[in-house]
Motif scaffolding. Structure first.
Motif, PDB file in Angstrom:
ATOM      1  N   LEU A  71      77.730   2.689  21.497  1.00 30.67           N
ATOM      2  CA  LEU A  71      76.812   3.031  20.409  1.00 30.67           C
ATOM      3  C   LEU A  71      77.969   3.503  19.179  1.00 30.67           C
ATOM      4  O   LEU A  71      77.701   3.341  17.854  1.00 30.67           O
ATOM      5  CB  LEU A  71      76.233   4.430  20.782  1.00 30.67           C
ATOM      6  CG  LEU A  71      75.193   4.247  21.806  1.00 30.67           C
ATOM      7  CD1 LEU A  71      74.610   5.452  22.225  1.00 30.67           C
ATOM      8  CD2 LEU A  71      73.899   3.427  20.967  1.00 30.67           C
ATOM      9  N   LEU A  72      79.174   3.929  19.606  1.00 29.73           N
ATOM     10  CA  LEU A  72      79.986   4.548  18.451  1.00 29.73           C
ATOM     11  C   LEU A  72      80.630   2.912  17.766  1.00 29.73           C
ATOM     12  O   LEU A  72      80.844   2.960  16.542  1.00 29.73           O
ATOM     13  CB  LEU A  72      81.222   5.309  19.018  1.00 29.73           C
ATOM     14  CG  LEU A  72      80.884   6.702  19.332  1.00 29.73           C
ATOM     15  CD1 LEU A  72      81.936   7.242  20.033  1.00 29.73           C
ATOM     16  CD2 LEU A  72      80.408   7.440  18.187  1.00 29.73           C
ATOM     17  N   VAL A  73      81.130   2.027  18.416  1.00 29.80           N
ATOM     18  CA  VAL A  73      81.371   0.836  17.990  1.00 29.80           C
ATOM     19  C   VAL A  73      80.419   0.318  17.056  1.00 29.80           C
ATOM     20  O   VAL A  73      80.559  -0.111  15.966  1.00 29.80           O
ATOM     21  CB  VAL A  73      81.578  -0.211  18.863  1.00 29.80           C
ATOM     22  CG1 VAL A  73      81.874  -1.653  18.439  1.00 29.80           C
ATOM     23  CG2 VAL A  73      83.217   0.304  19.710  1.00 29.80           C
ATOM     24  N   ALA A  83      82.839  -8.190  21.080  1.00 30.47           N
ATOM     25  CA  ALA A  83      82.280  -9.349  20.009  1.00 30.47           C
ATOM     26  C   ALA A  83      81.844  -8.425  18.663  1.00 30.47           C
ATOM     27  O   ALA A  83      81.948  -9.045  17.575  1.00 30.47           O
ATOM     28  CB  ALA A  83      81.004  -9.469  20.565  1.00 30.47           C
ATOM     29  N   MET A  84      81.462  -7.118  18.628  1.00 35.96           N
ATOM     30  CA  MET A  84      81.212  -6.240  17.500  1.00 35.96           C
ATOM     31  C   MET A  84      82.522  -6.028  16.557  1.00 35.96           C
ATOM     32  O   MET A  84      82.531  -6.110  15.339  1.00 35.96           O
ATOM     33  CB  MET A  84      80.459  -5.161  17.657  1.00 35.96           C
ATOM     34  CG  MET A  84      79.098  -5.384  18.038  1.00 35.96           C
ATOM     35  SD  MET A  84      78.032  -3.543  18.170  1.00 35.96           S
ATOM     36  CE  MET A  84      78.480  -3.040  19.614  1.00 35.96           C
ATOM     37  N   CYS A  85      83.684  -5.899  17.346  1.00 30.95           N
ATOM     38  CA  CYS A  85      84.786  -5.637  16.556  1.00 30.95           C
ATOM     39  C   CYS A  85      85.364  -6.855  16.108  1.00 30.95           C
ATOM     40  O   CYS A  85      85.749  -7.100  14.907  1.00 30.95           O
ATOM     41  CB  CYS A  85      85.669  -5.052  17.689  1.00 30.95           C
ATOM     42  SG  CYS A  85      85.543  -3.453  18.307  1.00 30.95           S
ATOM     43  N   ALA A  86      85.319  -7.779  16.763  1.00 31.43           N
ATOM     44  CA  ALA A  86      85.695  -9.429  16.377  1.00 31.43           C
ATOM     45  C   ALA A  86      84.750  -9.780  15.119  1.00 31.43           C
ATOM     46  O   ALA A  86      85.409 -10.200  13.992  1.00 31.43           O
ATOM     47  CB  ALA A  86      85.732 -10.288  17.351  1.00 31.43           C
ATOM     48  N   GLY A  87      83.400  -9.725  15.154  1.00 38.93           N
ATOM     49  CA  GLY A  87      82.551 -10.053  14.254  1.00 38.93           C
ATOM     50  C   GLY A  87      82.718  -9.236  13.024  1.00 38.93           C
ATOM     51  O   GLY A  87      82.852  -9.900  12.020  1.00 38.93           O
ATOM     52  N   THR A  88      82.991  -7.790  13.233  1.00 33.55           N
ATOM     53  CA  THR A  88      83.235  -6.967  11.938  1.00 33.55           C
ATOM     54  C   THR A  88      84.543  -7.333  11.453  1.00 33.55           C
ATOM     55  O   THR A  88      84.497  -7.502  10.093  1.00 33.55           O
ATOM     56  CB  THR A  88      83.124  -5.590  12.377  1.00 33.55           C
ATOM     57  OG1 THR A  88      81.893  -5.501  12.996  1.00 33.55           O
ATOM     58  CG2 THR A  88      83.315  -4.615  11.232  1.00 33.55           C
ATOM     59  N   TRP A 105      81.473  -5.430  32.467  1.00 33.44           N
ATOM     60  CA  TRP A 105      82.011  -6.448  31.773  1.00 33.44           C
ATOM     61  C   TRP A 105      81.096  -6.841  30.279  1.00 33.44           C
ATOM     62  O   TRP A 105      81.442  -7.002  29.250  1.00 33.44           O
ATOM     63  CB  TRP A 105      81.971  -7.560  32.541  1.00 33.44           C
ATOM     64  CG  TRP A 105      83.016  -7.579  33.558  1.00 33.44           C
ATOM     65  CD1 TRP A 105      83.153  -7.427  35.073  1.00 33.44           C
ATOM     66  CD2 TRP A 105      84.600  -7.753  33.489  1.00 33.44           C
ATOM     67  NE1 TRP A 105      84.280  -7.280  35.552  1.00 33.44           N
ATOM     68  CE2 TRP A 105      85.316  -7.645  34.493  1.00 33.44           C
ATOM     69  CE3 TRP A 105      85.460  -7.788  32.245  1.00 33.44           C
ATOM     70  CZ2 TRP A 105      86.654  -7.388  34.744  1.00 33.44           C
ATOM     71  CZ3 TRP A 105      86.684  -7.599  32.326  1.00 33.44           C
ATOM     72  CH2 TRP A 105      87.340  -7.574  33.586  1.00 33.44           C
ATOM     73  N   ASN A 106      79.706  -6.674  30.468  1.00 33.16           N
ATOM     74  CA  ASN A 106      78.819  -7.109  29.422  1.00 33.16           C
ATOM     75  C   ASN A 106      79.142  -5.886  28.242  1.00 33.16           C
ATOM     76  O   ASN A 106      78.954  -6.370  27.208  1.00 33.16           O
ATOM     77  CB  ASN A 106      77.545  -6.884  29.998  1.00 33.16           C
ATOM     78  CG  ASN A 106      77.010  -8.330  30.653  1.00 33.16           C
ATOM     79  OD1 ASN A 106      77.765  -9.212  30.476  1.00 33.16           O
ATOM     80  ND2 ASN A 106      76.038  -8.064  31.809  1.00 33.16           N
ATOM     81  N   ILE A 107      79.218  -4.529  28.499  1.00 32.71           N
ATOM     82  CA  ILE A 107      79.548  -3.694  27.488  1.00 32.71           C
ATOM     83  C   ILE A 107      80.768  -3.884  26.904  1.00 32.71           C
ATOM     84  O   ILE A 107      80.660  -3.781  25.487  1.00 32.71           O
ATOM     85  CB  ILE A 107      79.467  -2.201  28.227  1.00 32.71           C
ATOM     86  CG1 ILE A 107      77.851  -1.864  28.541  1.00 32.71           C
ATOM     87  CG2 ILE A 107      79.997  -1.101  27.218  1.00 32.71           C
ATOM     88  CD1 ILE A 107      76.879  -1.525  27.589  1.00 32.71           C
ATOM     89  N   ASN A 108      81.692  -4.198  27.556  1.00 31.03           N
ATOM     90  CA  ASN A 108      83.076  -4.440  27.087  1.00 31.03           C
ATOM     91  C   ASN A 108      83.160  -5.742  25.975  1.00 31.03           C
ATOM     92  O   ASN A 108      83.639  -5.873  25.231  1.00 31.03           O
ATOM     93  CB  ASN A 108      84.279  -4.565  28.093  1.00 31.03           C
ATOM     94  CG  ASN A 108      84.575  -3.019  28.665  1.00 31.03           C
ATOM     95  OD1 ASN A 108      84.840  -2.283  27.780  1.00 31.03           O
ATOM     96  ND2 ASN A 108      84.865  -3.143  29.750  1.00 31.03           N
ATOM     97  N   ALA A 109      82.437  -6.489  26.454  1.00 33.40           N
ATOM     98  CA  ALA A 109      82.010  -8.061  25.652  1.00 33.40           C
ATOM     99  C   ALA A 109      81.401  -7.679  24.401  1.00 33.40           C
ATOM    100  O   ALA A 109      81.744  -8.367  23.370  1.00 33.40           O
ATOM    101  CB  ALA A 109      81.335  -9.097  26.430  1.00 33.40           C
ATOM    102  N   LEU A 110      80.213  -6.977  24.657  1.00 34.33           N
ATOM    103  CA  LEU A 110      79.421  -6.545  23.445  1.00 34.33           C
ATOM    104  C   LEU A 110      80.411  -5.865  22.466  1.00 34.33           C
ATOM    105  O   LEU A 110      80.449  -6.134  21.196  1.00 34.33           O
ATOM    106  CB  LEU A 110      78.278  -5.786  23.724  1.00 34.33           C
ATOM    107  CG  LEU A 110      77.109  -6.472  24.331  1.00 34.33           C
ATOM    108  CD1 LEU A 110      76.235  -5.182  24.881  1.00 34.33           C
ATOM    109  CD2 LEU A 110      76.394  -7.443  23.290  1.00 34.33           C
ATOM    110  N   CYS A 111      81.330  -4.881  22.835  1.00 36.06           N
ATOM    111  CA  CYS A 111      82.053  -4.206  22.028  1.00 36.06           C
ATOM    112  C   CYS A 111      83.082  -5.088  21.277  1.00 36.06           C
ATOM    113  O   CYS A 111      83.481  -4.926  20.339  1.00 36.06           O
ATOM    114  CB  CYS A 111      82.813  -3.026  22.822  1.00 36.06           C
ATOM    115  SG  CYS A 111      81.661  -1.695  23.273  1.00 36.06           S
TER     116      CYS A 111
END
Length: 156
Positions: free
Chosen positions: A109-111, A18-23, A10-16
């Protein structure tokens, strides 16, 4: 076999996410102030050596989204993964769990890599000279260590 998500997942998916949304939010917010010509390719030293219209950054962003969504979807079907071990009832959960961790870390890492590239393009900067070697070491290192773990789990 279904591998349920745990706190790490869940944490990894939340980070991904958040990075997609923030970008995406940054890209939308800076769109009108971006130059019409942006760097789209960088040499090993991080210097731009290819340019296109600012729509090129949207392509990179969309690739990031599709890749993230595709890898997230793939995490749900471990029986379809091509693994370097024979799966049996004794090792299936351990192998699939280790493989899922590997897939999630590589996805993160790719995101992160794509997000950094998009942000660099938005601001018209060059990639830091250390970016490519560090990114390659992290992704290849993760893949090698993760594969070793999966093989070891498969020997049970």
């Amino acid at each position: 076999m279904r591998i349920k998500n745990n706190v790490f997942d869940w944490n990894i998916n939340a980070l991904c996410l958040a990075m997609c949304a923030g970008t995406g939010i940054l890209l939308a917010g800076k769109w009108n102030t971006m130059p019409s010509k942006i760097a789209t390719h960088f040499d090993l030293m991080g210097n731009p050596n290819g340019y296109s219209g600012k729509g090129g950054v949207v392509v990179i962003f969309v690739v990031m989204l599709v890749m993230c969504a595709g890898m997230t979807l793939a995490e749900s079907f471990p029986n379809l993964w091509n693994l370097p071990v024979t799966i049996n009832e004794h090792n299936a959960y351990a192998v699939y769990r280790a493989s899922k961790y590997l897939l999630e870390i590589v996805k993160l890492l790719l995101v992160l890599t794509f997000a950094v590239i998009v942000i660099v393009q938005i601001y018209g900067k060059s990639l830091p000279v250390w970016f490519t070697p560090v990114e390659l070491v992290l992704i290849l290192g993760t893949t090698i260590v993760g594969t070793i773990v999966v093989v070891r789990k498969g020997k049970r």
